[in-house]
Design a protein around this motif. Sequence first.
Motif, short mmCIF file in Angstrom:
data_model
loop_
_atom_site.label_atom_id
_atom_site.label_comp_id
_atom_site.label_asym_id
_atom_site.label_seq_id
_atom_site.Cartn_x
_atom_site.Cartn_y
_atom_site.Cartn_z
N LEU A 1 -8.79 16.02 -1.45
CA LEU A 1 -9.83 15.01 -1.59
C LEU A 1 -9.63 14.18 -2.86
CD1 LEU A 1 -13.03 16.96 -0.47
CD2 LEU A 1 -11.73 15.27 0.82
N LYS A 2 -9.21 14.84 -3.93
CA LYS A 2 -8.97 14.10 -5.17
C LYS A 2 -7.81 13.13 -4.99
CE LYS A 2 -9.89 13.52 -9.59
NZ LYS A 2 -8.85 12.58 -10.03
N TYR A 3 -6.82 13.53 -4.25
CA TYR A 3 -5.71 12.62 -3.98
C TYR A 3 -6.17 11.41 -3.19
CZ TYR A 3 -1.41 10.73 -2.07
OH TYR A 3 -0.40 9.86 -1.71
N THR A 4 -7.01 11.64 -2.19
CA THR A 4 -7.54 10.53 -1.40
C THR A 4 -8.30 9.55 -2.28
OG1 THR A 4 -7.69 11.92 0.57
CG2 THR A 4 -9.03 9.92 0.53
N TRP A 5 -9.16 10.09 -3.14
CA TRP A 5 -9.93 9.25 -4.06
C TRP A 5 -9.00 8.45 -4.97
CZ3 TRP A 5 -13.06 11.89 -8.57
CH2 TRP A 5 -13.57 10.90 -9.43
N MET B 1 -6.01 3.64 -6.74
CA MET B 1 -4.74 3.00 -7.08
C MET B 1 -4.53 1.75 -6.22
SD MET B 1 -1.42 2.51 -5.94
CE MET B 1 -1.27 3.77 -4.68
N ALA B 2 -4.81 1.88 -4.92
CA ALA B 2 -4.64 0.73 -4.03
C ALA B 2 -5.54 -0.42 -4.43
CB ALA B 2 -4.91 1.16 -2.59
N MET B 3 -6.78 -0.12 -4.77
CA MET B 3 -7.71 -1.17 -5.18
C MET B 3 -7.21 -1.87 -6.45
SD MET B 3 -11.63 -0.81 -6.48
CE MET B 3 -11.00 -0.10 -8.03
N HIS B 4 -6.77 -1.08 -7.43
CA HIS B 4 -6.29 -1.68 -8.67
C HIS B 4 -5.01 -2.48 -8.44
CE1 HIS B 4 -9.06 1.17 -10.69
NE2 HIS B 4 -9.05 0.24 -11.65
N TYR B 5 -4.22 -2.05 -7.48
CA TYR B 5 -3.00 -2.81 -7.19
C TYR B 5 -3.33 -4.16 -6.59
CZ TYR B 5 1.36 -4.38 -5.15
OH TYR B 5 2.45 -5.15 -4.81
N VAL B 6 -4.28 -4.17 -5.65
CA VAL B 6 -4.69 -5.44 -5.04
C VAL B 6 -5.23 -6.38 -6.11
CG1 VAL B 6 -6.34 -6.50 -3.45
CG2 VAL B 6 -5.07 -4.46 -2.76
N GLN B 7 -6.07 -5.86 -6.99
CA GLN B 7 -6.61 -6.69 -8.06
C GLN B 7 -5.52 -7.20 -8.98
OE1 GLN B 7 -9.51 -4.15 -9.90
NE2 GLN B 7 -11.07 -4.51 -8.30
N TYR B 8 -4.58 -6.32 -9.31
CA TYR B 8 -3.48 -6.73 -10.18
C TYR B 8 -2.61 -7.78 -9.51
CZ TYR B 8 1.14 -6.44 -12.35
OH TYR B 8 2.35 -6.75 -12.91
N ASP B 9 -2.38 -7.60 -8.21
CA ASP B 9 -1.54 -8.56 -7.50
C ASP B 9 -2.19 -9.94 -7.48
OD1 ASP B 9 0.86 -9.06 -5.86
OD2 ASP B 9 -0.59 -9.40 -4.24
N SER C 1 -0.77 6.57 -12.34
CA SER C 1 -0.49 7.83 -13.02
C SER C 1 -1.45 8.92 -12.58
CB SER C 1 -0.59 7.62 -14.54
OG SER C 1 -0.37 8.84 -15.22
N GLN C 2 -2.72 8.56 -12.39
CA GLN C 2 -3.71 9.53 -11.93
C GLN C 2 -3.41 9.99 -10.51
OE1 GLN C 2 -6.32 11.03 -13.68
NE2 GLN C 2 -6.27 12.28 -11.82
N ARG C 3 -2.95 9.09 -9.66
CA ARG C 3 -2.60 9.48 -8.30
C ARG C 3 -1.41 10.42 -8.29
NH1 ARG C 3 0.37 6.16 -3.61
NH2 ARG C 3 2.08 6.88 -4.95
N ARG C 4 -0.42 10.18 -9.14
CA ARG C 4 0.73 11.08 -9.23
C ARG C 4 0.30 12.46 -9.71
NH1 ARG C 4 4.61 6.59 -12.16
NH2 ARG C 4 5.32 5.53 -10.24
N ALA C 5 -0.64 12.49 -10.68
CA ALA C 5 -1.15 13.78 -11.16
C ALA C 5 -1.87 14.53 -10.05
CB ALA C 5 -2.09 13.56 -12.34
N SER C 6 -2.62 13.80 -9.22
CA SER C 6 -3.31 14.42 -8.09
C SER C 6 -2.33 14.93 -7.05
CB SER C 6 -4.27 13.41 -7.45
OG SER C 6 -5.26 13.03 -8.37
N GLU C 7 -1.26 14.18 -6.84
CA GLU C 7 -0.24 14.63 -5.89
C GLU C 7 0.43 15.91 -6.36
OE1 GLU C 7 3.56 12.71 -3.42
OE2 GLU C 7 2.58 11.61 -5.05
#
Length: 448
Positions: A165-169, A174-182, A210-216
């Motif tokens: 669940l933490k990975y999903t979150w 990460m996806a949201m921040h990527y869209v905003q960054y793009d 980085s947080q997503r990698r830590a969750s993975e």
Amino acid sequence: MFFFNPHHSRNLAHGLAGLLATACLSIAIANSEPAIDPLPVPLTLGFAIAAGTGSTHPALLAAQAEEHVAEAELEDAESGYALESSVRLTAGWVQPNELALDQTHDDHSAHLNVRKVLYDFGVTGKKVSAAEGLITASKLEYEYTRQSQVVDITRHFFDVLLADLKYTWDNESMAMHYVQYDRIRERHGLQQVSDVELLQSENAYQSALSQRRASENMQRTSRALLAVAIDRPGELSIDLARPRLATAKLELNELDDLVAEAIRNNLEIQSSRHRENAARLELNAAQKRIRPTLDATVQLSQYTRLTPNRDDARARLNLVIPLNENGIQRSDIAEKRAEWLQTSAHLMQLETRLRNEVAQVWQSILQLRIRQQELEVAAARAELELDRARGEYELEIKTHLGDAMVNTSKVFYQKTKTDYELTLAWMQLYLMIGKNPEYLFTRGETSL
């Protein structure tokens, strides 16, 4: 989603006991073959508990070895009244006196000796009772260890589910921040945003990545720890089935009632009481060793030379009365007294610790219930906000759909984490008050 490639006689008794325990451990390990069938998909909590509480699990093998040691102590204690028998064969040559009627030179003999203690004024009885108490204590400790293993496996099982669940979150974040960054990067190319805003957006994206990698990594780590807990090291489960929880229906009794029940029924406390009583009986037995001993002996003999002073059979009753207490006996009594005092102190320490732990778990359950209610409201609100964001998105109205999705995943993770923590708290309470924690999953009990 990722994939895995899936301690005179007492010393002797202790020594024999240790060898027996080691042999049993070696045999058990030798007979335990690696699992052939893979773990089921999805892996259920029931299967994990069954696999992790088998007789070949190291924690349970160690507890079982203690029982074998206690059984060896009982065998040693029961030998106090055991029948002792021996055969003595003697070969000899003599030069007979000239007055002897038998002038032969062969002087051979065979003797059968039998001895049995008839009464030792309670020494053996005390030792036998003490050893029986140790066996009972070992059985209780084994069951306590098994039930503790159930709680531990459940904790690791929940850790895996929470890691997913933490990975999903974090993945959605990460996806949201990527869209905003793009988007900001595109606008930066059009010179509509500053370099500072671009770097701020990129930094937020990199932090989320980085947080997503830590969750993975936590997904893999939690699965590896679960595999060890269920005695299937190296077998990492891809998919786990979420168990059905019924802790919301449980009724929590008053703290004083639960403490009294724990002191009365806790398996670890009961085991410690048996060990304290066994140590007291061993002390009593040591103190009785300066008392008389009554035994019977029988000797049957056969000789090659017949002389008047040789008997074919003898039977005696022997009453041995000690007149003083030697240093070895005093030392043994002092040692047994120290062991009794140690077990008594350990029992009192356990009771004190148990009182504190029950109070802590009781308080945790109350707090987690409040937190659970808060998160239920938060979850309902997050769902409504997500529905609204989806509607606005479909109507091409400015929306925060990404924020709503991330917030929904966050609240769902927090609510599930609280549910699991509450379940583990109930399991700990069950273990403390002497109830099997598995009842929470197998019998559906609704009150304590």
